[in-house]
Scaffold this motif. Structure first.
Motif, short mmCIF file in Angstrom:
data_model
loop_
_atom_site.label_atom_id
_atom_site.label_comp_id
_atom_site.label_asym_id
_atom_site.label_seq_id
_atom_site.Cartn_x
_atom_site.Cartn_y
_atom_site.Cartn_z
N THR A 134 -1.44 25.15 36.18
CA THR A 134 -0.90 26.50 36.05
C THR A 134 -1.66 27.43 36.98
O THR A 134 -2.78 27.14 37.39
N ASP B 55 -0.42 21.59 27.33
CA ASP B 55 0.30 22.70 27.93
C ASP B 55 -0.54 23.96 27.77
O ASP B 55 -1.19 24.15 26.75
N CYS B 56 -0.52 24.78 28.78
CA CYS B 56 -1.43 25.92 28.82
C CYS B 56 -0.64 27.22 29.03
O CYS B 56 0.29 27.26 29.82
N MET B 57 -1.01 28.26 28.31
CA MET B 57 -0.42 29.59 28.51
C MET B 57 -1.50 30.56 28.95
O MET B 57 -2.53 30.69 28.30
N HIS B 62 2.06 33.68 31.75
CA HIS B 62 3.08 33.14 30.84
C HIS B 62 3.42 34.11 29.71
O HIS B 62 4.36 33.87 28.97
N TYR B 63 2.62 35.12 29.55
CA TYR B 63 2.95 36.12 28.53
C TYR B 63 2.19 37.42 28.81
O TYR B 63 1.18 37.41 29.51
N ARG B 76 4.45 30.27 19.67
CA ARG B 76 5.08 29.86 20.92
C ARG B 76 4.28 28.75 21.62
O ARG B 76 4.83 27.74 22.04
N ALA B 77 2.96 28.97 21.72
CA ALA B 77 2.12 28.00 22.43
C ALA B 77 2.20 26.63 21.76
O ALA B 77 2.25 25.60 22.44
N SER B 227 12.19 22.97 29.78
CA SER B 227 11.17 23.97 30.08
C SER B 227 11.32 24.47 31.51
O SER B 227 10.82 25.53 31.86
N HIS B 338 5.21 27.24 39.29
CA HIS B 338 4.21 28.25 38.99
C HIS B 338 3.51 28.81 40.22
O HIS B 338 2.88 29.84 40.16
#
Lengths: 347, 347
Positions: A134, B55-57, B62-63, B76-77, B227, B338
């Protein structure tokens, strides 16, 4: 012009990493699905427990790019996780890598970071089986989840130390802190990167081979790896086992390099050995009768000495340092804390 | 004054999280060691493969905190990761949480994020068994590793689609993208947080129950969760299976909400359904004879319709959209990336 992450994009970078892993990484026969699907999958070995740990390194917080090469950064990040698996007595199997990257990062630097991961994983036949890429804001981060295995019931916890047990430690705790201090206070950093203590700080050796052998022999009552300093991690054993500890000052192992570095830094070696230091050595407790077999196994599979430094006591959570003249002093870990940091990389 | 992370420090925060998980989280009987040692450990179930995903936010990427509450951020995460396990046909078991935090983050916000994790994990009896806390530079990140299981040999991959297979999709892809666009382009954001499409974007529903049932029945030849947009993820199936796809435009499912939102945004619904959108719906391929049982199982355990939208072809990697008048047009995923983002949260 060397390629940057923004030139090849996320999917391009995933392909490059996948190719590199196929060429230079190991294959695991119990892996049923690797990188490239919604998840990876594997068949666990019957009779074994699975161990899971994760550890994250953030640029500017846990490392500065000018102090460490991409290859060594990868090695360091993976060694930290292997050390945790080893401190349970386990063997690493599978890693997942989550990277936060800046768009202008060089692709070749990312590849070097992965080579660093593999340099640590390949000797165990362990493989990278998944991850996530990411874009991060203003700094890179490397978050690794490592999965290992240990024979069922043989894992060595922090909670098994009993009064009367002997306390042992591998190698020379404090060396990593001294190496970090040299890096931060020296006028000429580039020259210092070859200093033995700086090398120990940048690319610490884990003791996972020894940890695994100790678990197989069933000799340890508790075990932990040193990431919060020798006292900090011995403190974790005391806390989880509900015991205390007596340490003999003259028995604490001090290397010649640490003695010299302390002199240069106008500190005493004890500042480092008893302070915060992430050395990834092992602190082990065992019954007195098991010291002898532990020594034998340590000489066989660990390149640094194993030193008896004290005893477990029944005074819960109290740690005492005993001086050669008999004086006793209560000691407390300075408790490395990422959110209330005083000695950290960035203060 | 509400407490901040810097007030209670890393170890204080770990204790608070551990207490919250003990009170509000689930216990797993195969877990042999939870939070508080070098690693967690568990005994895998005989006859099952383990599935692993991460998975990474990243905040700002991402937000945006003003668009989502801490509770919903946690939901969500976690839902994103559960969706990946579900898309393999598995069931989530254990999560590891790696958080990058700012020192001034409110402790109660972190607790709410964890409640969000539990809101998604508890219905499966799944537990948080470890993780890592670290200070991050200028933005928070949440990196989750989720471990699940699937009966040996029953996992559904991306690579099994064959020419002649039917292509199905759950729910209404594109709704999440429309929700995000509403959020980003609306003058009054606060009011919008209750809009059904914004809710779908902020707290997407995974289809893991359906995924698990499909795997148990053995009806799907390939499966993936959305996704990277419906076309993007169908493209992944085509790529990994070495096949192509024909889609019938009039069969693409469009909800009334999506139609209205598209009108408001001066776009067509097809911009959203065929563009980047992380909906966490399932794309499924199966043999024509298996459509009927898939419909039955979907009606039983999935609250949204399952729609037949096209066919798998033998023209490797080519996707074609067929219009009601017979016109055929080659379509390509806009490939959410990304690092070369054009439609992302922050452009």
């Amino acid at each position: 012009m060397p390629e940057r992450v923004s030139d090849i994009g996320e999917f391009g970078l995933i392909r490059r990493i996948r190719d590199l892993l196929n060429r230079e990484g190991m294959r695991s026969e119990r892996l049923t699905l690797g990188i490239g699907d919604d998840t990876a999958s594997f068949l666990p070995r019957p009779g074994y427990e699975l161990l899971v740990t994760c550890d994250c390194m953030v640029e500017g917080r846990h490392y500065l790019p000018k102090h460490i090469s991409p290859l060594n950064l990868g090695r360091r990040a993976m060694a930290l996780n292997i050390s945790d698996i080893g401190a349970m007595g386990g063997r690493p199997l599978y890693a997942l890598i989550s990277l936060g990257l800046k768009a202008d990062t060089l692709v070749q630097d990312i590849e070097e970071v992965y080579r660093g991961f593999l340099a640590e994983l390949n000797p165990f036949g362990a493989a990278i089986i998944g991850g996530n890429l990411t874009q991060s804001g203003n700094g890179m981060f490397i978050d690794i989840t490592l999965i290992g295995e240990v024979e069922q019931g043989r894992g060595v916890r922090r909670s098994g130390a009993r009064p009367g047990d002997v306390i042992l430690v591998t190698g020379y705790p404090g060396q990593a802190a001294a190496g970090l201090n040299l890096l931060l206070h020296a006028p000429d950093e580039a020259k210092l990167l070859k200093h033995p203590l700086v090398k120990i700080y940048n690319t610490p050796s884990h003791r996972a081979r020894l940890g695994e052998a100790i678990a197989q022999g069933g000799w340890a009552t508790a075990m932990i790896d040193i990431s919060d300093g020798f006292l900090g991690d011995l403190g974790h054993i005391c806390e989880e086992s509900g015991v205390g500890a007596e340490l003999f000052q003259e028995k604490l192992p001090i290397s010649e390099e640490l003695r010299e570095a302390a002199l240069m830094l106008q500190r005493t070696p004890y500042d480092f050995i008893l302070g915060d230091s992430d050395d990834y050595e092992l602190v082990i407790t065992c019954r007195p009768k098991d010291v002898a077999p532990l020594r034998v196994i340590s000489e066989r599979c660990c390149p640094v000495p194993l030193t008896e430094v004290g005893r477990v006591t029944d005074t819960a959570r109290e740690m005492t340092l005993i001086f050669p003249n008999g004086e006793r002093r209560a000691v407390k870990p300075s408790s490395w804390d990422h959110f209330r940091l005083t000695h950290g990389l960035i203060t």
